[in-house]
Design an enzyme around this catalytic site. Sequence first.
Site, PDB file in Angstrom:
ATOM      1  N   ASP A 161      37.056  29.926  36.369  1.00  0.00           N
ATOM      2  CA  ASP A 161      36.929  28.528  35.951  1.00  0.00           C
ATOM      3  C   ASP A 161      36.363  28.453  34.521  1.00  0.00           C
ATOM      4  O   ASP A 161      36.810  27.667  33.693  1.00  0.00           O
ATOM      5  CB  ASP A 161      36.026  27.782  36.931  1.00  0.00           C
ATOM      6  CG  ASP A 161      36.453  28.070  38.357  1.00  0.00           C
ATOM      7  OD1 ASP A 161      37.575  27.707  38.712  1.00  0.00           O
ATOM      8  OD2 ASP A 161      35.687  28.718  39.104  1.00  0.00           O
ATOM      9  N   HIS A 189      33.257  26.773  43.357  1.00  0.00           N
ATOM     10  CA  HIS A 189      34.598  27.160  42.902  1.00  0.00           C
ATOM     11  C   HIS A 189      35.612  26.358  43.711  1.00  0.00           C
ATOM     12  O   HIS A 189      36.119  26.796  44.733  1.00  0.00           O
ATOM     13  CB  HIS A 189      34.845  28.658  43.073  1.00  0.00           C
ATOM     14  CG  HIS A 189      36.302  28.997  42.883  1.00  0.00           C
ATOM     15  ND1 HIS A 189      36.946  28.844  41.677  1.00  0.00           N
ATOM     16  CD2 HIS A 189      37.250  29.419  43.745  1.00  0.00           C
ATOM     17  CE1 HIS A 189      38.216  29.168  41.813  1.00  0.00           C
ATOM     18  NE2 HIS A 189      38.439  29.514  43.057  1.00  0.00           N
TER      19      HIS A 189
HETATM   20  P1  NAX Z   1      46.352  38.183  49.177  1.00  0.00           P
HETATM   21  O1  NAX Z   1      46.688  37.482  50.434  1.00  0.00           O
HETATM   22  O2  NAX Z   1      47.437  38.690  48.291  1.00  0.00           O
HETATM   23  O3  NAX Z   1      45.437  39.453  49.526  1.00  0.00           O
HETATM   24  C1  NAX Z   1      44.333  39.362  50.361  1.00  0.00           C
HETATM   25  C2  NAX Z   1      44.206  40.693  51.056  1.00  0.00           C
HETATM   26  O4  NAX Z   1      42.984  40.684  51.783  1.00  0.00           O
HETATM   27  C3  NAX Z   1      45.325  40.952  52.067  1.00  0.00           C
HETATM   28  O5  NAX Z   1      45.922  42.211  51.776  1.00  0.00           O
HETATM   29  C4  NAX Z   1      44.600  40.954  53.408  1.00  0.00           C
HETATM   30  O6  NAX Z   1      45.153  41.896  54.317  1.00  0.00           O
HETATM   31  C5  NAX Z   1      43.189  41.340  52.990  1.00  0.00           C
HETATM   32  N1  NAX Z   1      42.158  40.932  53.941  1.00  0.00           N
HETATM   33  C6  NAX Z   1      42.086  39.813  54.684  1.00  0.00           C
HETATM   34  N2  NAX Z   1      40.989  39.835  55.453  1.00  0.00           N
HETATM   35  C7  NAX Z   1      40.353  40.978  55.182  1.00  0.00           C
HETATM   36  C8  NAX Z   1      39.174  41.570  55.695  1.00  0.00           C
HETATM   37  N3  NAX Z   1      38.454  40.976  56.637  1.00  0.00           N
HETATM   38  N4  NAX Z   1      38.788  42.769  55.194  1.00  0.00           N
HETATM   39  C9  NAX Z   1      39.548  43.380  54.262  1.00  0.00           C
HETATM   40  N5  NAX Z   1      40.675  42.885  53.760  1.00  0.00           N
HETATM   41  C10 NAX Z   1      41.081  41.683  54.214  1.00  0.00           C
HETATM   42  O7  NAX Z   1      45.369  37.231  48.400  1.00  0.00           O
HETATM   43  P2  NAX Z   1      44.911  37.284  46.862  1.00  0.00           P
HETATM   44  O8  NAX Z   1      45.860  36.500  46.055  1.00  0.00           O
HETATM   45  O9  NAX Z   1      44.642  38.690  46.481  1.00  0.00           O
HETATM   46  O10 NAX Z   1      43.569  36.441  46.919  1.00  0.00           O
HETATM   47  C11 NAX Z   1      42.417  36.897  47.589  1.00  0.00           C
HETATM   48  C12 NAX Z   1      41.381  35.808  47.708  1.00  0.00           C
HETATM   49  O11 NAX Z   1      40.940  35.381  46.434  1.00  0.00           O
HETATM   50  C13 NAX Z   1      41.869  34.541  48.413  1.00  0.00           C
HETATM   51  O12 NAX Z   1      40.871  34.118  49.331  1.00  0.00           O
HETATM   52  C14 NAX Z   1      41.996  33.545  47.292  1.00  0.00           C
HETATM   53  O13 NAX Z   1      41.871  32.216  47.736  1.00  0.00           O
HETATM   54  C15 NAX Z   1      40.852  33.962  46.409  1.00  0.00           C
HETATM   55  N6  NAX Z   1      40.854  33.499  45.010  1.00  0.00           N
HETATM   56  C16 NAX Z   1      39.666  33.211  44.432  1.00  0.00           C
HETATM   57  C17 NAX Z   1      39.546  32.840  43.110  1.00  0.00           C
HETATM   58  C18 NAX Z   1      38.212  32.567  42.489  1.00  0.00           C
HETATM   59  O14 NAX Z   1      38.183  32.170  41.327  1.00  0.00           O
HETATM   60  N7  NAX Z   1      37.069  32.714  43.165  1.00  0.00           N
HETATM   61  C19 NAX Z   1      40.757  32.666  42.281  1.00  0.00           C
HETATM   62  C20 NAX Z   1      41.951  33.402  42.781  1.00  0.00           C
HETATM   63  C21 NAX Z   1      42.124  33.404  44.275  1.00  0.00           C
HETATM   64  O15 NAX Z   1      42.755  32.218  44.673  1.00  0.00           O
END
Ligand code: NAX
Length: 327
Positions: A161, A189
């Site tokens: 952000d 966020h």
């Molecule tokens: P993806 O869905 O591509 O990847 C997430 C991965 O996490 C998947 O491979 C899944 O199998 C794994 N996973 C789920 N639960 C798990 C657990 N308990 N232990 C280990 N691995 C686990 O998502 P991606 O685009 O990489 O985003 C990841 C997270 O970042 C999401 O929650 C998303 O909302 C968040 N974000 C946060 C941002 C921020 O500024 N704070 C911005 C970007 C993003 O949206």
Amino acid sequence: SKPAMRVAVTGAAGQIGYALLFRIASGEMLGKDQPVILQLLEIPDEKAQKALKGVIMELEDCAFPLLQEVTAHSDPMTAFKDADVALLVGARPRGPGMERKDLLAVNAQIFTAQGKALNAVASRNVKVLVVGNPANTNAYIAMKSAPDLPARNFTAMLRLDHNRALSQMAAKAGSAVGDIEKLIVWGNHSPTMYPDYRYASIAGKPATSVLSDDDWNRNTFIPTVGKRGAAIIDARGLSSAASAANAAIDHVHDWVLGSNGKWVTMGVPSDGSYGIPEGIIYGMPVITKNGEYAIVKDLDIDAFSRERMDATLNELLEERDGVKHLL
Ligand code: NAX
């Protein structure tokens, strides 16, 4: 050479993981002279573990001189063992028909388990950055689940952000992002965050005079930064990944190696500053030095800012109340 630092990354086979791991391994996060060991966590699901193996094969194929070892895990108790840095990226995304409270509840489970595992096995000084959404509340849950670790070591990512806001300001002012200092992003966020340039300077001049248009601040800047995540999804068909990974690198880089007196935004447990209740994980201006951050204190908060800061706080209090019974 220096002893290696252990970096645990969750959600390592996801899209942010794919944009993040190679930069950590090349030294962009912890320094070009700092060897690293990557401890990568994914869910036990066969497909996820197989995808993780593929990512590890690619890491090997980069032959990064600083990358000493990479291990794959399906259990946070082994993934977080002796971790110096833990990047909690993996989270459950909102599925079709899922209510906000369901989303909070499934993520509360994940971050309770991961907080307990950090508490049990990580380095006593582990630096934790939560990226997975809802990031502030997930960080709060992990912190509350790790009573033996210092609360201040749990942080949430507001840096994306912050970087988005810098870029919007630079474009409006016709200057370089590197010329901007002392920007703040307050709060959660989420689209309620409050990017605040009242104290910022652009090439040494007050940002409020360079961007002298109050209407732009209220009706363009704040909503554009707030809705940027949705705009990326709309354009790309996928949520921000490379820019999110970049922000995670910036956050940890500055925390470990220092911000050289500059202000950066981190989601940190409040110490009560600015009327934010103690322990709430809230975007704050900080200066980092020697592996620690210090909240910038005693800034005046005008009525407009107070209103924005309270709105984003209220959202965080609601999220906290939604998971209280699970902690
Ligand atoms: P993806 O869905 O591509 O990847 C997430 C991965 O996490 C998947 O491979 C899944 O199998 C794994 N996973 C789920 N639960 C798990 C657990 N308990 N232990 C280990 N691995 C686990 O998502 P991606 O685009 O990489 O985003 C990841 C997270 O970042 C999401 O929650 C998303 O909302 C968040 N974000 C946060 C941002 C921020 O500024 N704070 C911005 C970007 C993003 O949206």
